[in-house]
Design a protein around this motif. Structure first.
Motif, PDB file in Angstrom:
ATOM      1  N   VAL A 173     -13.463 129.454  25.613  1.00 24.06           N
ATOM      2  CA  VAL A 173     -13.932 128.189  26.170  1.00 24.06           C
ATOM      3  C   VAL A 173     -13.217 128.013  27.495  1.00 24.06           C
ATOM      4  O   VAL A 173     -12.016 128.278  27.604  1.00 24.06           O
ATOM      5  CB  VAL A 173     -13.608 127.010  25.223  1.00 24.06           C
ATOM      6  CG1 VAL A 173     -13.992 125.682  25.849  1.00 24.06           C
ATOM      7  CG2 VAL A 173     -14.315 127.183  23.883  1.00 24.06           C
ATOM      8  N   TYR A 174     -13.969 127.595  28.518  1.00 22.13           N
ATOM      9  CA  TYR A 174     -13.340 127.322  29.812  1.00 22.13           C
ATOM     10  C   TYR A 174     -13.689 125.913  30.267  1.00 22.13           C
ATOM     11  O   TYR A 174     -14.642 125.302  29.796  1.00 22.13           O
ATOM     12  CB  TYR A 174     -13.739 128.362  30.858  1.00 22.13           C
ATOM     13  CG  TYR A 174     -15.174 128.285  31.333  1.00 22.13           C
ATOM     14  CD1 TYR A 174     -15.516 127.541  32.459  1.00 22.13           C
ATOM     15  CD2 TYR A 174     -16.187 128.971  30.666  1.00 22.13           C
ATOM     16  CE1 TYR A 174     -16.832 127.475  32.900  1.00 22.13           C
ATOM     17  CE2 TYR A 174     -17.497 128.914  31.104  1.00 22.13           C
ATOM     18  CZ  TYR A 174     -17.813 128.160  32.225  1.00 22.13           C
ATOM     19  OH  TYR A 174     -19.117 128.096  32.652  1.00 22.13           O
ATOM     20  N   VAL A 175     -12.885 125.392  31.176  1.00 14.44           N
ATOM     21  CA  VAL A 175     -13.127 124.080  31.761  1.00 14.44           C
ATOM     22  C   VAL A 175     -14.000 124.281  32.992  1.00 14.44           C
ATOM     23  O   VAL A 175     -13.650 125.055  33.884  1.00 14.44           O
ATOM     24  CB  VAL A 175     -11.805 123.387  32.156  1.00 14.44           C
ATOM     25  CG1 VAL A 175     -12.078 122.038  32.809  1.00 14.44           C
ATOM     26  CG2 VAL A 175     -10.908 123.227  30.940  1.00 14.44           C
ATOM     27  N   ARG A 186     -13.551 113.200  32.339  1.00 15.37           N
ATOM     28  CA  ARG A 186     -13.066 114.076  31.273  1.00 15.37           C
ATOM     29  C   ARG A 186     -13.474 115.498  31.582  1.00 15.37           C
ATOM     30  O   ARG A 186     -14.537 115.744  32.151  1.00 15.37           O
ATOM     31  CB  ARG A 186     -13.656 113.683  29.925  1.00 15.37           C
ATOM     32  CG  ARG A 186     -13.114 112.391  29.405  1.00 15.37           C
ATOM     33  CD  ARG A 186     -13.520 112.078  27.999  1.00 15.37           C
ATOM     34  NE  ARG A 186     -14.773 112.659  27.571  1.00 15.37           N
ATOM     35  CZ  ARG A 186     -15.203 112.620  26.337  1.00 15.37           C
ATOM     36  NH1 ARG A 186     -14.505 112.036  25.422  1.00 15.37           N
ATOM     37  NH2 ARG A 186     -16.350 113.169  26.005  1.00 15.37           N
ATOM     38  N   ALA A 187     -12.641 116.421  31.170  1.00 18.46           N
ATOM     39  CA  ALA A 187     -12.949 117.836  31.376  1.00 18.46           C
ATOM     40  C   ALA A 187     -14.195 118.209  30.584  1.00 18.46           C
ATOM     41  O   ALA A 187     -14.406 117.723  29.474  1.00 18.46           O
ATOM     42  CB  ALA A 187     -11.760 118.694  30.940  1.00 18.46           C
ATOM     43  N   GLU A 188     -15.012 119.056  31.167  1.00 15.08           N
ATOM     44  CA  GLU A 188     -16.212 119.574  30.499  1.00 15.08           C
ATOM     45  C   GLU A 188     -15.892 120.974  29.997  1.00 15.08           C
ATOM     46  O   GLU A 188     -15.657 121.885  30.784  1.00 15.08           O
ATOM     47  CB  GLU A 188     -17.377 119.620  31.484  1.00 15.08           C
ATOM     48  CG  GLU A 188     -18.659 120.120  30.900  1.00 15.08           C
ATOM     49  CD  GLU A 188     -19.348 119.127  29.982  1.00 15.08           C
ATOM     50  OE1 GLU A 188     -20.114 119.581  29.119  1.00 15.08           O
ATOM     51  OE2 GLU A 188     -19.122 117.912  30.120  1.00 15.08           O
ATOM     52  N   PHE A 189     -15.855 121.150  28.673  1.00 18.28           N
ATOM     53  CA  PHE A 189     -15.512 122.422  28.065  1.00 18.28           C
ATOM     54  C   PHE A 189     -16.773 123.225  27.797  1.00 18.28           C
ATOM     55  O   PHE A 189     -17.738 122.714  27.243  1.00 18.28           O
ATOM     56  CB  PHE A 189     -14.721 122.204  26.778  1.00 18.28           C
ATOM     57  CG  PHE A 189     -13.427 121.482  27.005  1.00 18.28           C
ATOM     58  CD1 PHE A 189     -12.340 122.152  27.529  1.00 18.28           C
ATOM     59  CD2 PHE A 189     -13.300 120.133  26.717  1.00 18.28           C
ATOM     60  CE1 PHE A 189     -11.142 121.503  27.763  1.00 18.28           C
ATOM     61  CE2 PHE A 189     -12.105 119.458  26.941  1.00 18.28           C
ATOM     62  CZ  PHE A 189     -11.026 120.145  27.469  1.00 18.28           C
ATOM     63  N   VAL A 190     -16.753 124.507  28.183  1.00 21.54           N
ATOM     64  CA  VAL A 190     -17.931 125.367  28.094  1.00 21.54           C
ATOM     65  C   VAL A 190     -17.601 126.598  27.253  1.00 21.54           C
ATOM     66  O   VAL A 190     -16.700 127.363  27.603  1.00 21.54           O
ATOM     67  CB  VAL A 190     -18.385 125.812  29.507  1.00 21.54           C
ATOM     68  CG1 VAL A 190     -19.614 126.692  29.418  1.00 21.54           C
ATOM     69  CG2 VAL A 190     -18.625 124.612  30.410  1.00 21.54           C
ATOM     70  N   TYR A 220      -5.469 130.781  29.750  1.00 25.58           N
ATOM     71  CA  TYR A 220      -5.529 131.255  31.135  1.00 25.58           C
ATOM     72  C   TYR A 220      -5.308 130.072  32.066  1.00 25.58           C
ATOM     73  O   TYR A 220      -5.900 129.009  31.859  1.00 25.58           O
ATOM     74  CB  TYR A 220      -6.924 131.825  31.461  1.00 25.58           C
ATOM     75  CG  TYR A 220      -7.169 133.241  31.045  1.00 25.58           C
ATOM     76  CD1 TYR A 220      -7.224 134.258  31.994  1.00 25.58           C
ATOM     77  CD2 TYR A 220      -7.386 133.575  29.717  1.00 25.58           C
ATOM     78  CE1 TYR A 220      -7.481 135.568  31.627  1.00 25.58           C
ATOM     79  CE2 TYR A 220      -7.642 134.881  29.343  1.00 25.58           C
ATOM     80  CZ  TYR A 220      -7.686 135.869  30.300  1.00 25.58           C
ATOM     81  OH  TYR A 220      -7.943 137.166  29.940  1.00 25.58           O
ATOM     82  N   THR A 221      -4.518 130.255  33.092  1.00 18.70           N
ATOM     83  CA  THR A 221      -4.355 129.217  34.111  1.00 18.70           C
ATOM     84  C   THR A 221      -5.327 129.440  35.269  1.00 18.70           C
ATOM     85  O   THR A 221      -5.423 128.605  36.155  1.00 18.70           O
ATOM     86  CB  THR A 221      -2.913 129.196  34.653  1.00 18.70           C
ATOM     87  OG1 THR A 221      -2.616 130.480  35.208  1.00 18.70           O
ATOM     88  CG2 THR A 221      -1.915 128.845  33.557  1.00 18.70           C
ATOM     89  N   THR A 222      -6.055 130.541  35.218  1.00 22.15           N
ATOM     90  CA  THR A 222      -6.988 130.901  36.290  1.00 22.15           C
ATOM     91  C   THR A 222      -8.447 130.655  35.901  1.00 22.15           C
ATOM     92  O   THR A 222      -9.350 131.092  36.605  1.00 22.15           O
ATOM     93  CB  THR A 222      -6.792 132.376  36.664  1.00 22.15           C
ATOM     94  OG1 THR A 222      -6.866 133.171  35.472  1.00 22.15           O
ATOM     95  CG2 THR A 222      -5.454 132.597  37.347  1.00 22.15           C
ATOM     96  N   GLY A 223      -8.689 129.985  34.774  1.00 23.30           N
ATOM     97  CA  GLY A 223     -10.029 129.591  34.363  1.00 23.30           C
ATOM     98  C   GLY A 223     -11.000 130.739  34.190  1.00 23.30           C
ATOM     99  O   GLY A 223     -10.621 131.877  33.896  1.00 23.30           O
TER     100      GLY A 223
END
Length: 183
Positions: A101-103, A37-41, A168-171
């Motif tokens: 929040v980013y992945v 699972r993705a880790e959201f930060v 954002y698609t660039t994280g």
């Protein structure tokens, strides 16, 4: 409590005289998975008039839980993440505080916001009275790897909140470039 749509704003200190302390809560629900699972930060950036981070000391995230001026701090557990903001301690050169929040691609591999079904940001008083809430619109987020939920910003001598929901698609790399953060 006011519910906002993307792009809308709310006058926090004008509508709540004497308000000098808020808690910004961010929450999200993901579809359960048997695999990775993705880790959201969560992350907050204090920006100057140019819209960029004043310095890397003006950030809060998992490795820096308190801003250098002690105006921002991670607190509480009513939401998945809560950031305490003492508006009276925010330096005058700060024109806005951006919450996103980013992945984290390093924790469980490349992930996106595709599994997120419900997410919101809310601003409450220090006693947890909700002032404003923004439910981020659900949509196709298969390529979104970072999301700006909203921002607190100065308007003359007052503080307002703006609902954003900008993906954002660039994280984190894209956010860092736009906001002048050194990674």
């Amino acid at each position: 409590m006011a519910s906002l749509i993307s792009g809308a704003n709310a006058a926090l200190t004008v509508e709540n005289p004497g308000l000098d302390h808020v808690v910004v809560g961010m929450n999200w629900e993901s579809i359960p998975s048997n695999g990775p699972r993705a880790e959201f930060v969560p992350f907050a950036v204090m920006c100057g008039a140019d819209g960029r981070a004043v310095s890397n000391d003006h950030l809060v995230f998992f490795n820096q839980l308190l801003s250098s001026d002690a105006a921002l701090a991670f607190v509480g557990d009513e939401d998945q993440e809560q950031i305490d903001v003492e508006l009276s301690r925010v330096p005058t050169e700060i024109s806005k505080i951006v919450f996103f929040v980013y992945v984290d691609p390093e924790v469980r591999g490349k992930g996106t916001f595709a599994s997120v079904r419900n997410s919101h940001i809310r601003v409450s008083t220090a006693t947890r009275k909700e002032l404003v809430r923004f439910d981020l619109p659900a949509g196709k987020q298969e390529s979104v790897t970072a999301m700006i939920f909203g921002e607190l910003y100065r308007h003359r001598t007052d503080w307002k909140f703006r609902a954003l929901g900008q993906g954002y698609t660039t994280g984190l790399t894209g956010v860092a470039k736009d906001y002048g953060i050194s990674l």
